[in-house]
Write a protein that holds these residues in place. Structure first.
Motif, PDB file in Angstrom:
ATOM      1  N   ALA A  35      42.554  27.632  28.568  1.00  0.00           N
ATOM      2  CA  ALA A  35      43.429  28.716  29.011  1.00  0.00           C
ATOM      3  C   ALA A  35      42.633  29.986  29.309  1.00  0.00           C
ATOM      4  CB  ALA A  35      44.491  28.996  27.946  1.00  0.00           C
ATOM      5  N   SER A  36      41.740  30.374  28.393  1.00  0.00           N
ATOM      6  CA  SER A  36      40.971  31.600  28.598  1.00  0.00           C
ATOM      7  C   SER A  36      40.053  31.479  29.811  1.00  0.00           C
ATOM      8  CB  SER A  36      40.152  31.917  27.340  1.00  0.00           C
ATOM      9  OG  SER A  36      39.255  30.851  27.041  1.00  0.00           O
ATOM     10  N   ASN A  37      39.465  30.305  30.017  1.00  0.00           N
ATOM     11  CA  ASN A  37      38.581  30.102  31.168  1.00  0.00           C
ATOM     12  C   ASN A  37      39.374  30.170  32.474  1.00  0.00           C
ATOM     13  OD1 ASN A  37      35.817  29.399  32.043  1.00  0.00           O
ATOM     14  ND2 ASN A  37      36.826  27.596  32.884  1.00  0.00           N
ATOM     15  N   THR A  38      40.601  29.604  32.472  1.00  0.00           N
ATOM     16  CA  THR A  38      41.437  29.646  33.674  1.00  0.00           C
ATOM     17  C   THR A  38      41.840  31.071  34.015  1.00  0.00           C
ATOM     18  OG1 THR A  38      42.307  27.436  33.147  1.00  0.00           O
ATOM     19  CG2 THR A  38      43.551  28.774  34.714  1.00  0.00           C
ATOM     20  N   ILE A  39      42.230  31.848  32.992  1.00  0.00           N
ATOM     21  CA  ILE A  39      42.593  33.252  33.225  1.00  0.00           C
ATOM     22  C   ILE A  39      41.396  34.035  33.754  1.00  0.00           C
ATOM     23  CG2 ILE A  39      43.339  35.379  32.100  1.00  0.00           C
ATOM     24  CD1 ILE A  39      44.950  33.675  30.162  1.00  0.00           C
ATOM     25  N   ALA A  40      40.241  33.805  33.143  1.00  0.00           N
ATOM     26  CA  ALA A  40      39.038  34.510  33.577  1.00  0.00           C
ATOM     27  C   ALA A  40      38.694  34.180  35.022  1.00  0.00           C
ATOM     28  CB  ALA A  40      37.868  34.146  32.657  1.00  0.00           C
ATOM     29  N   LEU A  41      38.806  32.896  35.409  1.00  0.00           N
ATOM     30  CA  LEU A  41      38.503  32.484  36.782  1.00  0.00           C
ATOM     31  C   LEU A  41      39.473  33.124  37.764  1.00  0.00           C
ATOM     32  CD1 LEU A  41      36.746  30.709  38.593  1.00  0.00           C
ATOM     33  CD2 LEU A  41      38.370  28.846  38.227  1.00  0.00           C
ATOM     34  N   ALA A  42      40.780  33.178  37.378  1.00  0.00           N
ATOM     35  CA  ALA A  42      41.781  33.787  38.264  1.00  0.00           C
ATOM     36  C   ALA A  42      41.484  35.270  38.467  1.00  0.00           C
ATOM     37  CB  ALA A  42      43.178  33.590  37.681  1.00  0.00           C
ATOM     38  N   LEU A  43      41.113  35.975  37.383  1.00  0.00           N
ATOM     39  CA  LEU A  43      40.811  37.402  37.504  1.00  0.00           C
ATOM     40  C   LEU A  43      39.559  37.642  38.343  1.00  0.00           C
ATOM     41  CD1 LEU A  43      41.570  38.581  33.863  1.00  0.00           C
ATOM     42  CD2 LEU A  43      42.934  38.983  35.908  1.00  0.00           C
ATOM     43  N   MET A  44      38.565  36.777  38.167  1.00  0.00           N
ATOM     44  CA  MET A  44      37.356  36.913  38.982  1.00  0.00           C
ATOM     45  C   MET A  44      37.667  36.722  40.463  1.00  0.00           C
ATOM     46  SD  MET A  44      34.521  34.913  36.697  1.00  0.00           S
ATOM     47  CE  MET A  44      34.152  35.414  35.010  1.00  0.00           C
ATOM     48  N   ALA A  45      38.515  35.725  40.765  1.00  0.00           N
ATOM     49  CA  ALA A  45      38.895  35.484  42.159  1.00  0.00           C
ATOM     50  C   ALA A  45      39.667  36.675  42.723  1.00  0.00           C
ATOM     51  CB  ALA A  45      39.738  34.206  42.249  1.00  0.00           C
TER      52      ALA A  45
ATOM     53  N   VAL B 263      53.149  34.005  28.468  1.00  0.00           N
ATOM     54  CA  VAL B 263      53.437  35.438  28.568  1.00  0.00           C
ATOM     55  C   VAL B 263      52.161  36.231  28.848  1.00  0.00           C
ATOM     56  CG1 VAL B 263      54.228  37.461  27.290  1.00  0.00           C
ATOM     57  CG2 VAL B 263      55.478  35.307  27.101  1.00  0.00           C
ATOM     58  N   VAL B 264      51.083  35.871  28.154  1.00  0.00           N
ATOM     59  CA  VAL B 264      49.805  36.574  28.355  1.00  0.00           C
ATOM     60  C   VAL B 264      49.292  36.357  29.771  1.00  0.00           C
ATOM     61  CG1 VAL B 264      47.388  36.649  27.641  1.00  0.00           C
ATOM     62  CG2 VAL B 264      49.179  36.502  25.910  1.00  0.00           C
ATOM     63  N   MET B 265      49.380  35.112  30.262  1.00  0.00           N
ATOM     64  CA  MET B 265      48.907  34.821  31.622  1.00  0.00           C
ATOM     65  C   MET B 265      49.704  35.601  32.658  1.00  0.00           C
ATOM     66  SD  MET B 265      48.165  30.712  31.410  1.00  0.00           S
ATOM     67  CE  MET B 265      47.545  30.647  33.081  1.00  0.00           C
ATOM     68  N   ILE B 266      51.044  35.696  32.462  1.00  0.00           N
ATOM     69  CA  ILE B 266      51.876  36.435  33.412  1.00  0.00           C
ATOM     70  C   ILE B 266      51.506  37.914  33.391  1.00  0.00           C
ATOM     71  CG2 ILE B 266      54.241  37.193  33.894  1.00  0.00           C
ATOM     72  CD1 ILE B 266      55.191  34.462  32.914  1.00  0.00           C
ATOM     73  N   MET B 267      51.327  38.473  32.173  1.00  0.00           N
ATOM     74  CA  MET B 267      51.012  39.899  32.056  1.00  0.00           C
ATOM     75  C   MET B 267      49.657  40.251  32.658  1.00  0.00           C
ATOM     76  SD  MET B 267      52.351  40.595  28.157  1.00  0.00           S
ATOM     77  CE  MET B 267      51.767  42.285  28.173  1.00  0.00           C
ATOM     78  N   VAL B 268      48.726  39.298  32.643  1.00  0.00           N
ATOM     79  CA  VAL B 268      47.374  39.587  33.130  1.00  0.00           C
ATOM     80  C   VAL B 268      47.217  39.228  34.604  1.00  0.00           C
ATOM     81  CG1 VAL B 268      44.946  39.014  32.852  1.00  0.00           C
ATOM     82  CG2 VAL B 268      46.372  39.322  30.836  1.00  0.00           C
ATOM     83  N   ILE B 269      47.717  38.052  34.996  1.00  0.00           N
ATOM     84  CA  ILE B 269      47.441  37.545  36.344  1.00  0.00           C
ATOM     85  C   ILE B 269      48.325  38.205  37.392  1.00  0.00           C
ATOM     86  CG2 ILE B 269      47.506  35.492  37.793  1.00  0.00           C
ATOM     87  CD1 ILE B 269      46.641  33.860  35.419  1.00  0.00           C
TER      88      ILE B 269
ATOM     89  N   ALA C   8      47.273  41.551  38.684  1.00  0.00           N
ATOM     90  CA  ALA C   8      46.020  41.418  39.428  1.00  0.00           C
ATOM     91  C   ALA C   8      46.273  40.930  40.844  1.00  0.00           C
ATOM     92  CB  ALA C   8      45.083  40.465  38.684  1.00  0.00           C
ATOM     93  N   PHE C   9      47.138  39.906  40.999  1.00  0.00           N
ATOM     94  CA  PHE C   9      47.411  39.376  42.335  1.00  0.00           C
ATOM     95  C   PHE C   9      48.248  40.337  43.160  1.00  0.00           C
ATOM     96  CE2 PHE C   9      46.113  35.256  40.600  1.00  0.00           C
ATOM     97  CZ  PHE C   9      45.407  34.756  41.691  1.00  0.00           C
ATOM     98  N   LEU C  10      49.142  41.098  42.500  1.00  0.00           N
ATOM     99  CA  LEU C  10      49.937  42.053  43.250  1.00  0.00           C
ATOM    100  C   LEU C  10      49.089  43.177  43.845  1.00  0.00           C
ATOM    101  CD1 LEU C  10      53.106  42.425  40.978  1.00  0.00           C
ATOM    102  CD2 LEU C  10      52.912  41.232  43.155  1.00  0.00           C
ATOM    103  N   SER C  11      47.955  43.457  43.214  1.00  0.00           N
ATOM    104  CA  SER C  11      47.076  44.531  43.697  1.00  0.00           C
ATOM    105  C   SER C  11      46.115  44.063  44.770  1.00  0.00           C
ATOM    106  CB  SER C  11      46.285  45.122  42.524  1.00  0.00           C
ATOM    107  OG  SER C  11      45.434  44.134  41.955  1.00  0.00           O
ATOM    108  N   ILE C  12      46.105  42.744  45.065  1.00  0.00           N
ATOM    109  CA  ILE C  12      45.199  42.221  46.099  1.00  0.00           C
ATOM    110  C   ILE C  12      45.698  42.631  47.477  1.00  0.00           C
ATOM    111  CG2 ILE C  12      44.289  40.138  47.175  1.00  0.00           C
ATOM    112  CD1 ILE C  12      44.453  38.772  44.466  1.00  0.00           C
ATOM    113  N   GLN C  13      44.847  43.148  48.307  1.00  0.00           N
ATOM    114  CA  GLN C  13      45.194  43.507  49.679  1.00  0.00           C
ATOM    115  C   GLN C  13      44.464  42.580  50.625  1.00  0.00           C
ATOM    116  OE1 GLN C  13      47.501  45.851  50.235  1.00  0.00           O
ATOM    117  NE2 GLN C  13      47.596  45.944  48.001  1.00  0.00           N
ATOM    118  N   LEU C  14      45.221  41.634  51.194  1.00  0.00           N
ATOM    119  CA  LEU C  14      44.595  40.636  52.071  1.00  0.00           C
ATOM    120  C   LEU C  14      44.399  41.209  53.465  1.00  0.00           C
ATOM    121  CD1 LEU C  14      46.644  37.536  50.910  1.00  0.00           C
ATOM    122  CD2 LEU C  14      44.372  38.234  50.190  1.00  0.00           C
TER     123      LEU C  14
END
Length: 431
Positions: A41-51, A416-422, A425-431
């Motif tokens: 779980a922690s590795n998946t969250i970290a990878l998503a944030l890095m992306a 809940v933690v994944m939703i609060m963190v990810i 982060a994705f909402l702030s991405i400007q494609l």
């Protein structure tokens, strides 16, 4: 990102090693599954944030604005100027995209056409308004504010509610003016509506007339202790009957429901007591078999051993509390004392316990009394070994069940933690 990919590889390698039973000694085997889930779980969250960070910072010198009505945003940079600045932080406010003057005028025209239908609400036309108007402050996705003004606030409130008490049968003309504003640009929307009292038909009409007569009579007799209800309306007789209270039926229904709930609760409690009793008897079974086997090995008869165990239990009962299996042994002891044959008493013992283990135990004692006690110790020794193995497997299964029950709340917290963190982060991405 390469580190995250490497960790995924290590997790796959660990799963392969676990299946082959070759985990390192410093990793607790019972905790391996939980450790794997936490690291995954922690590795998946970290990878998503890095992306997300990579996509967000990959636009170079180009700053994207939010779309119309999206509001402004803040972009953070580190600025370096050769020989002057080195990685100094700087926040830049980026406003939303704005319409040109010609574009906003076109939007004003589009909105005015839609407002002709929107403000009517549940009314069919502007020539006959009986219910509230829908005076919206925003229309759809348009970033335009709307402020409303009315020519008559006696029949219409500022929010568009019809004030029925002040409406007349002939109708009241009201001018509705909407000021559309965007930045420094404004436009005025004007329309007229005729406000009428709410039309009543059928039952509503008769009830309204009767209520009106009652109100008039009540107001005319305010100084009296009582007043009589009207006997007719429009030449037709009125029959009055006081509404009967249903409190008695409600209490009766609640009583029936309460009885049903009490019966259900009683049955549930009885089932729970039976379950706890059976679990306690199963836990005590290996102990009973071991004591019986040990005492039989000293040369005592089955009856003597039984008596000894009952006497020991009764002596320790105040300290250890009641144990269902030993209580049944006491009953069997008293049956034998009252004249019941030993074999029959053992058979009854197994039936009263109602558990396969004890029924087998009672039958074993009863049969060996008929055939002779030769070989009984060996049979009870094997039964004791099997009973202790069953107890170990039961304890292990209960521990696994308890651990499994904890997985659901753990996954809930992880979600809940994944939703609060990810999500931010994705909402702030400007494609």
């Amino acid at each position: 990102m390469l580190v995250c990919v490497g960790i995924y590889g290590l997790l796959l390698f660990g799963m392969w090693r676990k299946r082959r039973g070759k985990l390192p000694d410093w990793i607790p085997r019972e905790e391996a599954k939980k450790l794997f889930l936490v690291l995954l779980a922690s590795n998946t969250i970290a990878l998503a944030l890095m992306a997300a960070d990579f996509l967000e910072t990959g636009s170079g010198l180009l700053l994207e604005r939010n779309s119309y009505g999206g509001g402004e945003k803040t972009e953070s940079f580190e600025v370096t100027v050769e020989g002057e600045l080195e990685g100094e932080p700087l926040d830049i406010e980026v406003g939303e995209r704005e319409y040109t003057a010609s574009e906003i005028q076109d939007i004003f025209v589009q909105m005015m056409k839609k407002l002709d239908e929107v403000i009517l609400g549940d009314n069919e036309s502007r020539d006959h308004v009986e219910t509230d108007l829908n005076l919206v402050e925003r229309l759809g996705e348009y970033p335009v504010d709307i402020r409303w003004e009315l020519s008559n606030y006696e029949v219409l409130s500022p929010e568009g509610h019809v004030i029925l008490e002040r409406t007349t049968e002939d109708g009241t003309m009201v001018e509705v003016r909407g000021i559309l504003s965007y930045r420094s640009e404004e436009a005025v929307y004007v329309t007229h509506v005729m406000v009428y009292p709410e039309t009543k038909t059928g039952k509503e009409k008769w009830l309204s007339e009767i209520a009106k007569l009652v109100k008039e009579k009540e107001e005319a007799t305010r100084q009296e202790t009582s007043f009589t209800l009207p006997e007719s309306v429009d030449g037709k007789e009125i029959q009055w009957e006081k509404k009967k209270s249903t409190r008695g039926y409600e209490i009766l229904f609640l009583g029936i429901v309460g009885c049903a709930l009490l019966l259900f609760r009683s049955r549930q409690e009885k089932k729970e007591e039976t379950r706890k009793r059976q679990e306690q008897m199963i836990r005590d079974y290996p102990d009973i078999i071991s004591k019986l086997t040990l005492l039989l090995g000293t040369g005592m008869t089955v009856k003597q051993v039984w008596t000894k165990m009952v006497q020991n239990y009764e002596g320790q009962k105040e300290r250890t509390g009641e144990r269902a299996a030993y209580e049944e042994m006491c009953v069997t002891y008293h049956e034998m004392q009252s004249g019941v044959s030993e074999a029959e008493a053992y058979a009854r013992f197994g039936k009263r316990c109602g558990i396969g283990l004890y029924m087998k135990f009672g039958a074993l004692l009863s049969q060996n009394l008929r055939k002779g006690s030769k070989g009984l110790c060996e049979l009870l020794g094997m039964e004791s070994i099997q009973a202790w193995e069953n107890r170990k497997s039961t304890a292990k299964r209960q521990g696994e069940e308890a651990s499994t029950k904890l997985l659901l709340p753990m996954f809930g917290m992880l979600t809940v933690v994944m939703i609060m963190v990810i999500v931010p982060a994705f909402l702030s991405i400007q494609l």
